[in-house]
Design a protein around this motif. Structure first.
Motif, mmCIF file in Angstrom:
data_model
loop_
_atom_site.group_PDB
_atom_site.id
_atom_site.type_symbol
_atom_site.label_atom_id
_atom_site.label_comp_id
_atom_site.label_asym_id
_atom_site.label_seq_id
_atom_site.Cartn_x
_atom_site.Cartn_y
_atom_site.Cartn_z
ATOM 1 N N GLY A 106 -4.774 3.916 -0.393
ATOM 2 C CA GLY A 106 -4.189 2.767 0.286
ATOM 3 C C GLY A 106 -5.156 2.140 1.275
ATOM 4 O O GLY A 106 -5.294 0.917 1.340
ATOM 5 N N PHE A 164 0.819 -1.216 0.000
ATOM 6 C CA PHE A 164 0.000 0.000 0.000
ATOM 7 C C PHE A 164 0.851 1.264 0.000
ATOM 8 O O PHE A 164 0.407 2.314 -0.466
ATOM 9 N N ASP A 165 2.093 1.166 0.497
ATOM 10 C CA ASP A 165 2.953 2.344 0.544
ATOM 11 C C ASP A 165 3.424 2.784 -0.838
ATOM 12 O O ASP A 165 4.004 3.861 -0.991
ATOM 13 N N ARG A 207 -1.389 -3.074 -8.609
ATOM 14 C CA ARG A 207 -0.432 -2.594 -7.614
ATOM 15 C C ARG A 207 0.557 -3.684 -7.216
ATOM 16 O O ARG A 207 1.752 -3.433 -7.032
ATOM 17 N N THR A 245 -5.937 -3.647 -7.210
ATOM 18 C CA THR A 245 -4.997 -4.254 -6.265
ATOM 19 C C THR A 245 -4.060 -5.217 -6.986
ATOM 20 O O THR A 245 -2.883 -5.329 -6.632
ATOM 21 N N GLN A 279 -7.903 0.289 -0.667
ATOM 22 C CA GLN A 279 -7.458 -1.002 -1.183
ATOM 23 C C GLN A 279 -7.255 -2.016 -0.066
ATOM 24 O O GLN A 279 -7.466 -3.212 -0.259
ATOM 25 N N GLU A 280 -6.874 -1.541 1.105
ATOM 26 C CA GLU A 280 -6.718 -2.451 2.240
ATOM 27 C C GLU A 280 -8.059 -3.071 2.622
ATOM 28 O O GLU A 280 -8.143 -4.268 2.926
#
Length: 346
Positions: A323, A12-13, A47, A44, A326-327
């Motif tokens: 972030g 996520f970072d 990413r 996701t 998406q988490e």
């Protein structure tokens, strides 16, 4: 413009909220100011670098949004600044054999917004004129983006491909997902009896509120046996799967003789070993789909505007909170869709 800029694959970072160049519309192109942006599983996957299509960095992900036309390039005739629109995630060429036959969803030169091109995790998104859908009057931007991909996917699978008929019984997997919650409503609108599955008892009430006649927990229940018990030993006429893995096997077990399976995803397992003896003895047909057309998008958005279908928004986020959004998506601890607001929450 402000955007979520991906500099490389990872956690996520890697989702960094920063300045990025604002796209310039060229010939035949439309620049859209995004007022709402969706959060999807494919985001996701991009990413994490597991989508199956390589990106060049920096990259802006995001397959869907809703907003207004900010500017148009030379040659654009169908849209003007201020029009309320949404980009269609499948970027068809409009000129290949399949596009000319009305099958833009299997365009021979198609690209995917936010995957092969910069997408909607930004204040502005640029697409060709033939990849823009007009929004119905009175439909809010958040509702439009929450509805577009899930309802269009469910409509293509159940109505266009599955040919769901009044009075048939349908199994809807992953009822808490955006596509699953949309599938329940599309099936009920078509006059079907709906059996939904979810991995959490806490989601039962929400699934029933959308129209599910029965709800089963696939984590604690043998779905095949339970479905046969609910249908007098017949099974379902059509099963709608969007996760793959063991859930696809549930569909095979629960489908009636001569039934159909429509499948649009495989996040729970891309490689599935199927007992082909059961498959052919039951005369099951299985159809892969998941790419809607602009005509389907227009159809479902009109139905949402008429209150015949209702998107489920679990939570809204600022774009800068991508972030966190998406988490939640990866946790599966939600019911419906996450929506991001590039201009901030009111």
């Amino acid at each position: 413009m402000k955007a979520i800029v991906l500099k490389g694959y990872g956690g996520f970072d890697e989702l960094r909220y920063e300045e990025a160049p604002t796209p310039e519309p060229g010939y035949g192109e439309v620049l859209i100011r995004n007022h709402a942006t969706g959060v999807n599983h494919c985001d996701t996957d991009v990413r994490r670098g597991i989508f199956g299509v390589a990106q060049s960095f920096p990259h802006v992900m995001g397959v869907d949004s809703a907003g207004t036309v900010e500017a148009v390039g030379p040659g654009v005739t169908a849209f003007k600044p201020g029009d309320r629109v949404a980009p269609h995630f499948l970027l068809s060429c409009g000129t290949c054999r399949n596009c000319l036959r009305g099958r833009e969803n299997i365009c021979l030169k198609g690209e995917v917004l936010g995957v092969t091109t910069w997408g909607t995790y930004a204040e502005f998104t640029k697409v060709r004129e033939n990849n823009v859908v007009r929004l119905p009057d009175g439909l809010g931007f958040a509702e439009a983006v929450a509805a577009q991909v899930p309802f269009a996917t469910a409509w293509e699978a159940l109505i266009d491909v599955g040919r769901l008929q009044v009075g048939e019984t349908v199994l809807i997997n992953a009822a808490g997902s955006g596509v699953g919650s949309a599938g329940i409503q599309v099936a009920k609108l078509a006059g079907a009896h709906v059996i939904a599955t979810t991995g959490s008892d806490e989601k039962f009430a929400a699934a029933r509120a959308l129209g599910a006649d029965e709800v089963l927990n696939y984590a604690t229940t043998n779905i095949g046996e339970a479905v046969y018990g609910l249908t007098g030993g017949l099974g379902v006429d059509i099963a709608f799967d969007m996760v793959g893995g063991d859930r696809l096997l549930d569909c095979v077990a629960a489908t009636a003789d001569g039934g159909r399976i429509v499948t649009v995803g495989a996040h729970a397992g891309e490689q599935v070993e199927i007992d082909m003896i059961e498959f052919f003895r039951k005369h099951i047909s299985m159809h892969g789909c998941g790419r809607s057309t602009r005509a389907i998008v227009s159809t479902v958005l009109d139905l949402v505007a008429q209150d015949k279908l209702k998107p489920v928004i679990f939570k809204t986020f600022d774009l800068a909170e991508a972030g966190a959004a998406q988490e939640v998506m990866e946790s599966r601890n939600f019911f419906g869709r996450m929506v991001m607001l590039p201009e901030g929450k009111e």
